[in-house]
Scaffold this motif. Sequence first.
Motif, PDB file in Angstrom:
ATOM      1  N   ARG A   1      42.030  -2.559 -16.608  1.00 28.44           N
ATOM      2  CA  ARG A   1      40.966  -1.571 -16.719  1.00 28.44           C
ATOM      3  C   ARG A   1      40.061  -1.873 -17.910  1.00 28.44           C
ATOM      4  NH1 ARG A   1      41.528   4.963 -17.926  1.00 28.44           N
ATOM      5  NH2 ARG A   1      39.320   5.446 -17.543  1.00 28.44           N
ATOM      6  N   CYS A   2      40.637  -2.318 -19.003  1.00 28.82           N
ATOM      7  CA  CYS A   2      39.852  -2.656 -20.199  1.00 28.82           C
ATOM      8  C   CYS A   2      38.921  -3.833 -19.922  1.00 28.82           C
ATOM      9  CB  CYS A   2      40.779  -3.004 -21.356  1.00 28.82           C
ATOM     10  SG  CYS A   2      41.943  -1.700 -21.801  1.00 28.82           S
TER      11      CYS A   2
ATOM     12  N   GLU B   1      36.086  -2.103 -17.232  1.00 26.05           N
ATOM     13  CA  GLU B   1      35.452  -0.797 -17.442  1.00 26.05           C
ATOM     14  C   GLU B   1      35.224  -0.532 -18.928  1.00 26.05           C
ATOM     15  OE1 GLU B   1      36.511   3.931 -16.755  1.00 26.05           O
ATOM     16  OE2 GLU B   1      37.513   2.404 -15.523  1.00 26.05           O
TER      17      GLU B   1
ATOM     18  N   HIS C   1      40.438   3.605 -23.608  1.00 30.83           N
ATOM     19  CA  HIS C   1      41.029   4.204 -22.419  1.00 30.83           C
ATOM     20  C   HIS C   1      42.411   4.782 -22.707  1.00 30.83           C
ATOM     21  CE1 HIS C   1      37.796   2.729 -19.975  1.00 30.83           C
ATOM     22  NE2 HIS C   1      38.099   1.463 -20.170  1.00 30.83           N
TER      23      HIS C   1
ATOM     24  N   GLU D   1      46.628   7.850 -21.016  1.00 34.01           N
ATOM     25  CA  GLU D   1      45.395   7.268 -20.476  1.00 34.01           C
ATOM     26  C   GLU D   1      44.385   8.359 -20.220  1.00 34.01           C
ATOM     27  OE1 GLU D   1      44.058   4.113 -16.987  1.00 34.01           O
ATOM     28  OE2 GLU D   1      46.004   4.041 -17.973  1.00 34.01           O
TER      29      GLU D   1
ATOM     30  N   GLU E   1      40.516   9.733 -18.730  1.00 36.48           N
ATOM     31  CA  GLU E   1      39.522   9.547 -17.670  1.00 36.48           C
ATOM     32  C   GLU E   1      38.222  10.211 -18.098  1.00 36.48           C
ATOM     33  OE1 GLU E   1      39.890   7.832 -14.995  1.00 36.48           O
ATOM     34  OE2 GLU E   1      42.049   7.491 -15.028  1.00 36.48           O
TER      35      GLU E   1
END
Length: 338
Positions: A302-303, A306, A321, A333, A335
């Motif tokens: 994800r890093c 995003e 995140h 985590e 959102e």
Amino acid sequence: MALLEVSNLNVRFGRFQAVSNVDMTVEAGEIVGVVGESGSGKSVTSLALMGLIAQPGKVEASTMSFDGQDLLAMSPRARRRLLGRDIAMIFQEPMTSLNPSYTVGFQIEEVLAVHGLKDRRKRRTRAVELLDLVGIPDAARRLDSYPHQLSGGMNQRVMIAMSVALDPRLLIADEPTTALDVTIQAQILRLLVELQRKQGMGLVFITHDLGVLAEIADRVVVMYAGEVVETARTADLFRAPQHPYTAALLNALPERAVTAGTQIDVGAPRGRLPAIPGVVPGPFDRPKGCLLQPRCRFADQRCVVEHPPLHRLAVGAARCHRPLGPDGLPAFELEGAA
């Protein structure tokens, strides 16, 4: 209402985004520290606040106000009247900031003249008072000295005298102890804090030294690659950093300062200092996702893809995140945006 309020500040030089989406507030009488590696955007941010970004630089912001006055909507003339009188800045290198062709007395008096003190005798008297204020001995004689005739520490004191000449309400100090030896650094820091407390100024103190901020700052803003990655009260940030970059900076201190209430307890020196691998991304090699992810040991997929927003947390804010918990490991985590 904050003395200084900045939101969504962006500074671009051509295709290079030097500063991105910076938010900052400073209250009257508060010391806010700004810290980060070289190339993190600290000085560019300060120059943008002062209106000193020259072409081809472009400054944009959703909000940039001083005591309720919109700095971006001001005419250049009104902005210049504000600078020096209400907002002042101490630059990094006194030997390049002072004009070598004029005496220090002339340069201090020029500041006073530009802002309305026309009587030459009064300007001279005020200049002596200012040099006395910043601890320069035999001030009347020193007014006739040129910058090259004074030491680095003396020149920095002259710069401070010029910056506080008109009793500004906000002072921006951009690494004011650079290139000074340790004992002189301590004297300059002590002087700045004394002046800030005496005059009730807001102070933005820019540095690469977290140890200095542990001693003087009320709040700390951590910058990386042109972004704010964490902001928190100083005691909270030293006790439990929530961004991996902040934690890495703290781990690289020769002696890790850990806060205990309002007291700073300094632990015993450790062995080899841990370093942050890699370098700050340049203008054209910025990763797509989190800008720290090539150097972060906690980065996941994800890093990589995003870019994280600045999340408001229970204590401060962090652009991550998975902010770190008290144990120094990702705790949960997040959102969405702040």
